[in-house]
Design a protein around this motif. Structure first.
Motif, PDB file in Angstrom:
ATOM      1  N   SER A  15       0.848  -1.208   0.000  1.00 55.19           N
ATOM      2  CA  SER A  15       0.000   0.000   0.000  1.00 55.19           C
ATOM      3  C   SER A  15       0.876   1.249   0.000  1.00 55.19           C
ATOM      4  O   SER A  15       2.063   1.197   0.336  1.00 55.19           O
ATOM      5  N   TYR A 150       3.992   7.437  18.266  1.00 50.74           N
ATOM      6  CA  TYR A 150       4.466   7.574  16.879  1.00 50.74           C
ATOM      7  C   TYR A 150       5.748   8.403  16.839  1.00 50.74           C
ATOM      8  O   TYR A 150       6.734   8.011  16.192  1.00 50.74           O
ATOM      9  N   THR A 185      -1.776   8.948   1.503  1.00 49.74           N
ATOM     10  CA  THR A 185      -1.885   7.479   1.477  1.00 49.74           C
ATOM     11  C   THR A 185      -2.998   7.067   2.436  1.00 49.74           C
ATOM     12  O   THR A 185      -3.492   7.904   3.213  1.00 49.74           O
TER      13      THR A 185
END
Ligand SMILES: NC(=O)c1ccc[n+]([C@@H]2O[C@H](COP(=O)([O-])OP(=O)(O)OC[C@H]3O[C@@H](n4cnc5c(N)ncnc54)[C@H](O)[C@@H]3O)[C@@H](O)[C@H]2O)c1
Length: 245
Positions: A15, A150, A185
């Motif tokens: 992906s 993150y 994305t």
């Protein structure tokens, strides 16, 4: 053909940025192994590129046995001259709302997973040489609310890359990272449209990145054109980090 005769592994290759990298590497002559959990998307990409050019190996980068099996299959299919260590997930929550499970999941994919794949690549590349490109983020370079695990993971990737570069250099193993800005994305699907619009405004170029633009940077660092570059982080961010330093 900048990757003629080379074998590459792209984690998260089914992906977004990873899939774009698989396409660019194959266009430049490589054979590619797509390592991802998304079987449907991974197999569709193989059908598109041709079974002689790409192979899908269902891989969870949090599982050491699966990562070892990935390298065995890649060795058989194409050898491993380069690895784009790109699998990752997003996460957004205030630190006080973040559970241990969420913290553990983000760190185990985005940091430990990157280490695990890089370690296996370095074991394979000892005596052979090669190139490892780790996918970090602009969020590895500064703090941002609601992204504690993150940012911890991506900051870790940037600095771990330097250490791995030092250890790999005597064996001809180059290790670099790239730091994308916000790229259009599926990873951004968890954001509201108005948040995406705000993110656009933060980039000096006033747009999000395209997966192909990040893929081109990964391709360059993976290729012999970057033969004197190791331990570096390359921002691919439309000028985002230029305004932060
Ligand atoms: N999109 C952005 O704005 C952006 C910005 C900076 C950095 N990045 C980084 O780029 C990388 C690619 O992200 P993307 O935007 O293409 O997202 P994406 O969601 O389109 O692709 C990520 C891929 O990783 C795979 N994956 C997730 N967990 C996995 C696991 N445990 N094992 C193997 N594969 C797994 C997913 O199945 C997916 O195919 C990530 O490391 C991400 O943190 C993205």
């Amino acid at each position: 053909m900048r990757m003629q005769g080379k074998g590459v592994i792209v984690t998260g290759g089914a992906s977004g940025i990873g899939a774009a990298a698989v396409r660019r590497m194959v266009e430049e002559g490589a054979r590619a192994v797509i390592a991802d959990m998304n079987i449907e998307a991974g197999e569709a990409l193989v059908r598109d590129l041709g079974e002689d050019k790409a192979r899908f190996v269902r891989t969870d980068v949090t599982d050491q046995a699966q990562v070892e099996a990935l390298f065995r299959q890649a060795e058989e299919f194409c050898g491993v001259d380069a690895v784009f260590n790109n699998a990752g997930i997003g996460h957004q929550a205030a630190a006080v709302e973040t559970t241990d499970e969420e913290w553990g999941q983000v760190i185990s994919i985005n940091l430990t997973g990157v280490f695990r794949v890089a370690r296996e690549a370095m074991r394979y590349m000892q005596g052979r040489g090669g190139s490892i490109v780790n996918c970090a983020s602009i969020l590895g370079h500064f703090g941002q609310s609601q992204t504690a695990p993150y940012t911890a993971a991506k900051g870790g990737v940037v600095n771990m890359t330097r250490t791995l570069a030092l250890e790999g250099a005597p064996d001809g193993i180059r290790v670099n990272s790239i730091s994308p800005g916000y790229v259009d994305t599926p990873l951004l699907d968890l954001l509201e449209q108005e948040v995406k619009d705000f993110l656009v405004s933060l980039h000096p170029v006033q747009r999000l990145g395209r997966p192909e633009e990040v893929a081109n940077a990964a391709l360059f660092l993976a290729s012999d054109e970057a033969s004197f570059i190791t331990g570096a982080d390359l921002p691919v961010d439309g000028g985002f980090l230029a305004g932060k330093s």
